[in-house]
Design a protein around this motif. Structure first.
Motif, PDB file in Angstrom:
ATOM      1  N   LEU A  33      15.680 -28.840 -18.229  1.00  0.00           N
ATOM      2  CA  LEU A  33      14.771 -28.849 -19.378  1.00  0.00           C
ATOM      3  C   LEU A  33      13.475 -28.096 -19.076  1.00  0.00           C
ATOM      4  N   ALA A  34      12.946 -28.262 -17.888  1.00  0.00           N
ATOM      5  CA  ALA A  34      11.728 -27.539 -17.511  1.00  0.00           C
ATOM      6  C   ALA A  34      11.983 -26.033 -17.493  1.00  0.00           C
ATOM      7  N   THR A  35      13.136 -25.642 -16.982  1.00  0.00           N
ATOM      8  CA  THR A  35      13.487 -24.221 -16.962  1.00  0.00           C
ATOM      9  C   THR A  35      13.588 -23.671 -18.378  1.00  0.00           C
ATOM     10  N   VAL A  36      14.231 -24.429 -19.249  1.00  0.00           N
ATOM     11  CA  VAL A  36      14.381 -24.004 -20.641  1.00  0.00           C
ATOM     12  C   VAL A  36      13.016 -23.878 -21.319  1.00  0.00           C
ATOM     13  N   MET A  37      12.138 -24.809 -21.064  1.00  0.00           N
ATOM     14  CA  MET A  37      10.811 -24.759 -21.684  1.00  0.00           C
ATOM     15  C   MET A  37      10.003 -23.560 -21.186  1.00  0.00           C
ATOM     16  N   VAL A  38      10.106 -23.240 -19.907  1.00  0.00           N
ATOM     17  CA  VAL A  38       9.411 -22.057 -19.376  1.00  0.00           C
ATOM     18  C   VAL A  38       9.947 -20.796 -20.044  1.00  0.00           C
ATOM     19  N   ILE A  39      11.247 -20.706 -20.178  1.00  0.00           N
ATOM     20  CA  ILE A  39      11.854 -19.542 -20.832  1.00  0.00           C
ATOM     21  C   ILE A  39      11.420 -19.472 -22.287  1.00  0.00           C
ATOM     22  N   PHE A  40      11.407 -20.616 -22.954  1.00  0.00           N
ATOM     23  CA  PHE A  40      10.993 -20.650 -24.357  1.00  0.00           C
ATOM     24  C   PHE A  40       9.537 -20.206 -24.503  1.00  0.00           C
ATOM     25  N   LEU A  41       8.666 -20.657 -23.613  1.00  0.00           N
ATOM     26  CA  LEU A  41       7.260 -20.257 -23.678  1.00  0.00           C
ATOM     27  C   LEU A  41       7.091 -18.758 -23.429  1.00  0.00           C
ATOM     28  N   MET A  42       7.924 -18.212 -22.563  1.00  0.00           N
ATOM     29  CA  MET A  42       7.867 -16.764 -22.334  1.00  0.00           C
ATOM     30  C   MET A  42       8.310 -15.997 -23.577  1.00  0.00           C
ATOM     31  N   ALA A  43       9.316 -16.497 -24.251  1.00  0.00           N
ATOM     32  CA  ALA A  43       9.812 -15.842 -25.465  1.00  0.00           C
ATOM     33  C   ALA A  43       8.870 -16.063 -26.637  1.00  0.00           C
ATOM     34  N   LEU A  44       8.090 -17.135 -26.590  1.00  0.00           N
ATOM     35  CA  LEU A  44       7.166 -17.453 -27.669  1.00  0.00           C
ATOM     36  C   LEU A  44       6.132 -16.353 -27.872  1.00  0.00           C
ATOM     37  N   ASP A  45       5.740 -15.703 -26.791  1.00  0.00           N
ATOM     38  CA  ASP A  45       4.800 -14.588 -26.881  1.00  0.00           C
ATOM     39  C   ASP A  45       5.381 -13.469 -27.746  1.00  0.00           C
ATOM     40  N   LYS A  46       6.630 -13.166 -27.530  1.00  0.00           N
ATOM     41  CA  LYS A  46       7.293 -12.128 -28.331  1.00  0.00           C
ATOM     42  C   LYS A  46       7.479 -12.599 -29.771  1.00  0.00           C
ATOM     43  N   THR A  48       5.484 -14.501 -31.505  1.00  0.00           N
ATOM     44  CA  THR A  48       4.238 -14.331 -32.251  1.00  0.00           C
ATOM     45  C   THR A  48       4.065 -12.890 -32.704  1.00  0.00           C
ATOM     46  N   ALA A  49       4.502 -11.940 -31.872  1.00  0.00           N
ATOM     47  CA  ALA A  49       4.442 -10.527 -32.277  1.00  0.00           C
ATOM     48  C   ALA A  49       5.373 -10.275 -33.462  1.00  0.00           C
ATOM     49  N   VAL A  50       6.523 -10.914 -33.465  1.00  0.00           N
ATOM     50  CA  VAL A  50       7.460 -10.763 -34.583  1.00  0.00           C
ATOM     51  C   VAL A  50       6.835 -11.296 -35.864  1.00  0.00           C
ATOM     52  N   PHE A  51       6.179 -12.455 -35.779  1.00  0.00           N
ATOM     53  CA  PHE A  51       5.555 -13.017 -36.972  1.00  0.00           C
ATOM     54  C   PHE A  51       4.386 -12.166 -37.465  1.00  0.00           C
ATOM     55  N   GLN A  52       3.649 -11.546 -36.557  1.00  0.00           N
ATOM     56  CA  GLN A  52       2.581 -10.631 -36.976  1.00  0.00           C
ATOM     57  C   GLN A  52       3.175  -9.424 -37.694  1.00  0.00           C
ATOM     58  N   PHE A  53       4.290  -8.916 -37.192  1.00  0.00           N
ATOM     59  CA  PHE A  53       4.980  -7.803 -37.836  1.00  0.00           C
ATOM     60  C   PHE A  53       5.446  -8.200 -39.238  1.00  0.00           C
ATOM     61  N   LEU A  54       6.026  -9.382 -39.355  1.00  0.00           N
ATOM     62  CA  LEU A  54       6.481  -9.858 -40.658  1.00  0.00           C
ATOM     63  C   LEU A  54       5.315 -10.060 -41.617  1.00  0.00           C
ATOM     64  N   GLU A  55       4.186 -10.505 -41.088  1.00  0.00           N
ATOM     65  CA  GLU A  55       2.997 -10.672 -41.917  1.00  0.00           C
ATOM     66  C   GLU A  55       2.513  -9.324 -42.457  1.00  0.00           C
ATOM     67  N   ASN A  56       2.575  -8.291 -41.626  1.00  0.00           N
ATOM     68  CA  ASN A  56       2.205  -6.944 -42.084  1.00  0.00           C
ATOM     69  C   ASN A  56       3.153  -6.446 -43.174  1.00  0.00           C
ATOM     70  N   ILE A  57       4.436  -6.676 -42.983  1.00  0.00           N
ATOM     71  CA  ILE A  57       5.416  -6.269 -43.996  1.00  0.00           C
ATOM     72  C   ILE A  57       5.157  -7.017 -45.298  1.00  0.00           C
TER      73      ILE A  57
END
Length: 127
Positions: A33-46, A48-57
């Motif tokens: 579970l700790a490993t999964v959460m670390v991976i999820f937090l790393m992907a969370l950064d990307k 947020t960029a996707v949501f900013q892109f969608l907000e621009n669209i």
């Protein structure tokens, strides 16, 4: 590349969980579970960029602005339901994971009802 870091963390987590499982089987789940959460937090950064892109669209759209937030909500529900379901199944709780998937599908159908209604109205107006 980010995926190389994620792959290394995943492999390290699998190895640590396997080692811990031999000594304290109940703790291997927490390592996973700790490993999964670390991976999820790393992907969370990307994410947020996707949501900013969608907000621009969304800001540039002239037609379909009513449906865009619904589509984003559906995507979020799909990803969260899948992620949670996989966590449950990895923890040995396949029945709970299956119910999370079912709940996600029901919520997605509920969220998409306004789009379905709009399509039916469009078809009715054409006929």
């Amino acid at each position: 590349m980010e995926i190389m870091k994620i792959a290394a963390i995943a492999i390290g987590g699998v190895i640590m969980a396997s080692i811990v499982k031999h000594f304290k089987p109940e703790l291997s789940l927490y390592v996973a579970l700790a490993t999964v959460m670390v991976i999820f937090l790393m992907a969370l950064d990307k994410l947020t960029a996707v949501f900013q892109f969608l907000e621009n669209i969304y800001g540039q759209m002239t037609y379909g602005k009513d449906f865009f937030p619904i589509i984003v909500k559906v995507l979020v529900v799909a990803y969260l339901a899948d992620f949670t379901s996989q966590l449950c199944k990895d923890a040995g709780e396949g029945a709970i994971g299956s119910k999370v998937e079912l709940a996600g599908k029901i919520i997605i159908f509920y969220l998409s009802m306004p789009i379905l209604f709009a399509i039916l109205e469009l078809i009715n107006s054409i006929l």
